[in-house]
Design an enzyme around this catalytic site. Sequence first.
Site, short mmCIF file in Angstrom:
data_model
loop_
_atom_site.label_atom_id
_atom_site.label_comp_id
_atom_site.label_asym_id
_atom_site.label_seq_id
_atom_site.Cartn_x
_atom_site.Cartn_y
_atom_site.Cartn_z
N GLU A 1 44.98 -9.00 42.93
CA GLU A 1 45.46 -10.38 43.05
C GLU A 1 46.65 -10.68 42.14
O GLU A 1 47.28 -11.73 42.28
CB GLU A 1 44.32 -11.36 42.68
CG GLU A 1 43.16 -11.40 43.66
CD GLU A 1 42.08 -10.36 43.39
OE1 GLU A 1 42.39 -9.31 42.75
OE2 GLU A 1 40.94 -10.57 43.81
N LYS B 1 23.82 -10.30 28.89
CA LYS B 1 23.40 -11.56 28.27
C LYS B 1 22.01 -11.36 27.66
O LYS B 1 21.00 -11.45 28.34
CB LYS B 1 23.40 -12.68 29.30
CG LYS B 1 24.81 -12.92 29.84
CD LYS B 1 24.86 -13.88 30.99
CE LYS B 1 26.24 -13.88 31.61
NZ LYS B 1 26.37 -13.11 32.84
P1 AMP Z 1 41.41 -4.04 41.22
O1 AMP Z 1 41.81 -5.27 41.92
O2 AMP Z 1 40.56 -3.12 42.04
O3 AMP Z 1 42.57 -3.31 40.64
O4 AMP Z 1 40.46 -4.47 40.00
C1 AMP Z 1 40.88 -5.37 39.02
C2 AMP Z 1 39.94 -5.37 37.86
O5 AMP Z 1 39.99 -4.13 37.15
C3 AMP Z 1 40.25 -6.39 36.80
O6 AMP Z 1 39.81 -7.68 37.16
C4 AMP Z 1 39.54 -5.83 35.59
O7 AMP Z 1 38.16 -6.14 35.60
C5 AMP Z 1 39.69 -4.35 35.78
N1 AMP Z 1 40.79 -3.86 34.93
C6 AMP Z 1 42.05 -3.57 35.29
N2 AMP Z 1 42.77 -3.12 34.24
C7 AMP Z 1 41.95 -3.14 33.16
C8 AMP Z 1 42.09 -2.81 31.78
N3 AMP Z 1 43.23 -2.33 31.28
N4 AMP Z 1 41.03 -3.01 30.97
C9 AMP Z 1 39.86 -3.48 31.46
N5 AMP Z 1 39.66 -3.79 32.75
C10 AMP Z 1 40.69 -3.63 33.59
#
Ligand code: AMP
Length: 549
Positions: free
Chosen positions: A331, A444
């Site tokens: 997004e 939690k």
């Molecule tokens: P996607 O749309 O499949 O790329 O997933 C996005 C999600 O990946 C985000 O909302 C995060 O929860 C996780 N994410 C992406 N980059 C990171 C990062 N550097 N550290 C922790 N979580 C991440």
Amino acid sequence: MLSTMQDVPLLISRMLHHGSTVHASSRVTTWIGEGAPRRRTFAEIGARTAQLAHALRDDLGVRDDDRIATLMWNHAEHVEAYFAAPSMGAVLHTLNLRLPPKQLVWIVNHAADRVVLVDGSLLPLLVPLLPHLTSVEHVVVSGPGDRSGLAGIGPRVHDYEELIAEKPTAYDWPELDERRAAAMCYTSGTTGDPKGVVFSHRSVYLHSMQVNMAHSMALTDADTSLIVVPQFHVNAWGLPHAAFMSGFNMLMPDRFLQPGPLAEMITTERPTHAAAVPTIWQGLLAEVTARPRDLSTLTQVTIGGSACPPSLMRAFDTLGMRVCHAWGMTETSPLGTIARPPAHAIGTDEEFGYRITQGRFPASVEARLRGPDGDLLPWDGTAAGELEVRGPWIAAAYYGGADAEPLRPDDKFSADGWLKTGDVGTISPDGYLTLTDRAKDVIKSGGEWISSVELENVLMSHPEVAEAAVVAVPDEKWGERPLATVVLAEGATVGFEGLRAFLAETVAPWQLPERWTLVQAVPKTSVGKFDKKVIRKQYADGTLDVTRI
Ligand code: AMP
């Protein structure tokens, strides 16, 4: 008063024109396994992109807004599709080839894809789906593969190279509205149906400029980027588009994503930059530790998609590869933050602390944190809440389907139009984001929150731990407690008591897991992230061998 500036739309065709002329000699190199890689200059890519657009329009009858799906690995032809479809006014739809077949069928039908460009090597995946695809009229096959399964099926079948051969190498790209759809990508859909994010020409253009900025990836025509992150994972994080603006060379691994071939690509093709999720880098690290190679050109590595364990960052530092951590989502196109430390911290003890944050927000991404009671929280580095963002390359809604209104679910978009990311963390006064969890993964326990990511990072810094994932499991007394799922390194002798003692050196006693389990591998999602939903289900089904200590 209006400005006196020209109002030139920010179009992908302009990026294509720039890259294929000003950076005509920059190259896309595609790894083919055995034998010399396939090399193509940006000028050649530009010409072939025009040929593909002519073929799509004249032979396949593609019109404005038609969705052109790709079921492809990372390679030169996929780059051609990246530019041809949007530049001619159609919409590129990258399909995640690791999704379960049922989800792929749902996604193709929801997007109403008219054409599918597919790698010959991926036909075994596509052919069984075809009877269920309601909108696909043409299948275009690129590269070798057994095509016998395509005989007698509904859609017309074409060969990519035959289709584009003899077509004119220039195209009169239409002057489109920059807000029109350019590309779409469905989120991996861990809950509910997958959701389609539709990028505009304008959002892709502005995002590409950000990728190239000195505070982001800062690549120039002196660089070669090994683009491991799949082109179906949020447009390979915007790298192919950014390359056509700044001229950096692309090294594409095709389907050769195992640690051995990746190490070989690095030693022979000498990339200066690479981008992938942490699990790829864990694998590469094990490979080059076991069989050292000359990886000296690769000095910059962008890691994102899930949290980069600090231990991995340190290990790469000792190899001379500087990891730069970044955060984003489908997004958010995806660049949301990138962890370049501020000048005053460079060379000081503070530097590493900045590098392991998710990073700093660029000028075009506004951020705010919302606490559990709905109030906005300060940027003080301590108050933790759900991150909300807005900006010109952030989604305002999901694709609703043909003739349907866009979807704006309340749990994803605030009433005033910000994206609710579902990520929980803090923001420092100087704008660095530190994520502690996904809202749905946070543990939690008795009214307090335990960060699963923190426990994982500490566990993975233990020399005998290869991977560790921590999830919340139901607990009668505390509501939820952490379950530690551990993959031990080869030859490891450490036991759960030892690991718990190791955790206790840095983690508060009440956060220490009492449930432990050893696994061969942590389950992964279609884009290589830890699949905590699967672990929670395995625990609920009683299929894990859990030890309580
Ligand atoms: P996607 O749309 O499949 O790329 O997933 C996005 C999600 O990946 C985000 O909302 C995060 O929860 C996780 N994410 C992406 N980059 C990171 C990062 N550097 N550290 C922790 N979580 C991440």
